[in-house]
Write an enzyme that holds these catalytic residues in place. Structure first.
Site, short mmCIF file in Angstrom:
data_model
loop_
_atom_site.label_atom_id
_atom_site.label_comp_id
_atom_site.label_asym_id
_atom_site.label_seq_id
_atom_site.Cartn_x
_atom_site.Cartn_y
_atom_site.Cartn_z
N VAL A 154 2.92 6.33 4.69
CA VAL A 154 1.63 5.15 4.35
C VAL A 154 2.10 4.28 3.70
CG1 VAL A 154 -0.22 6.93 5.90
CG2 VAL A 154 0.32 7.12 3.48
N GLU A 155 1.24 2.78 4.11
CA GLU A 155 1.00 1.57 2.79
C GLU A 155 0.95 2.41 1.65
OE1 GLU A 155 -0.17 -0.86 4.39
OE2 GLU A 155 -0.26 -1.10 6.63
N SER A 156 0.33 3.65 1.23
CA SER A 156 -0.58 3.23 -0.12
C SER A 156 0.59 4.23 -0.84
CB SER A 156 -1.55 4.59 -0.42
OG SER A 156 -1.84 5.63 1.27
N GLY A 157 1.84 4.24 -0.22
CA GLY A 157 2.61 4.87 -0.92
C GLY A 157 2.60 6.18 -1.13
N MET B 62 2.30 1.12 -4.51
CA MET B 62 2.20 0.53 -2.86
C MET B 62 3.58 -0.76 -3.20
SD MET B 62 -1.00 -1.62 -1.12
CE MET B 62 -1.18 -0.20 -0.19
#
Length: 206
Positions: free
Chosen positions: A45-48, A72
């Site tokens: 997911v984008e947040s890491g 991120m």
């Protein structure tokens, strides 16, 4: 959403590195878990978060049982350098060329976020979206799809309001692009959208 998630999840292959977008694409991780392929792929997911199972809804961006969590910026290095095999994204509207608007709704502007980074370099891009919106009611029994009520807002349009994803660029890059809906699947070709699959119970002519 279930119909779309189930069909989209069929595009997953063992060892894929995957990005799941917010909204309808979240159903994909659920079906990946049901199919037993979740342990054989790596979700990001984008947040890491890398590995594990993405949390849906309000807490989207969190990961249960993540193998690792990066900041991120590192995650976007992975995306920008073509580190993903496949991504599942939402779409507000799609035109006949295959261009996607994912960030500018009627009277609202959400900003494009990581959408552009993720869809620019990933070899397979799967858009998960309903055929229309506002009031759409769909049932599925024994694999047969019934459209009980059509939505009042079409999602397939002549020309999108704003281009978040360029079909022309995707063709030039040799990307495989699918548009999975609750009644059919389109594939992007150099001539635009091509209908490649219609689910049982759906009238193709209509």
């Amino acid at each position: 959403g279930n119909i779309i998630g189930r069909r989209a999840a069929k595009e997953l292959r063992v060892d894929d590195i995957v990005n799941i977008g917010i909204g309808l694409p979240e159903m994909v991780s659920r079906y990946a878990r049901k199919n037993g392929i979740l342990d054989m792929i790596t979700l990001t997911v984008e947040s890491g978060g890398i590995g594990g199972f993405p949390v849906s809804g309000e807490a989207f961006g969190a990961m249960i049982g993540a193998a690792s969590v990066y900041d991120m910026a590192n995650q976007f290095d992975l995306y920008d350098n073509g580190g993903l095999d496949i991504c599942f994204m939402g779409a507000l509207e799609v035109d006949k060329q295959g261009n996607v608007n994912a960030h500018r709704g009627p009277g609202a502007f959400a900003g494009i976020g990581g959408f552009a980074n993720i869809t620019a370099k990933t070899p397979t891009v799967v858009f998960c979206m309903t055929f229309n919106a506002k009031g759409l009611e769909v049932a599925q029994k024994k694999g047969v799809v019934t459209i009980e009520k059509e939505g009042s807002v079409p999602k397939f349009v002549d020309k999108v309001n704003s281009v978040s994803f360029s079909a022309k660029r995707a063709i030039e890059n040799g990307q495989k692009v699918l548009y999975v809906t609750e009644r059919c699947v389109f594939r992007l070709t150099p001539k635009g959208l091509k209908l490649i699959e219609v689910y049982p119970g759906v009238d193709q002519q209509k």
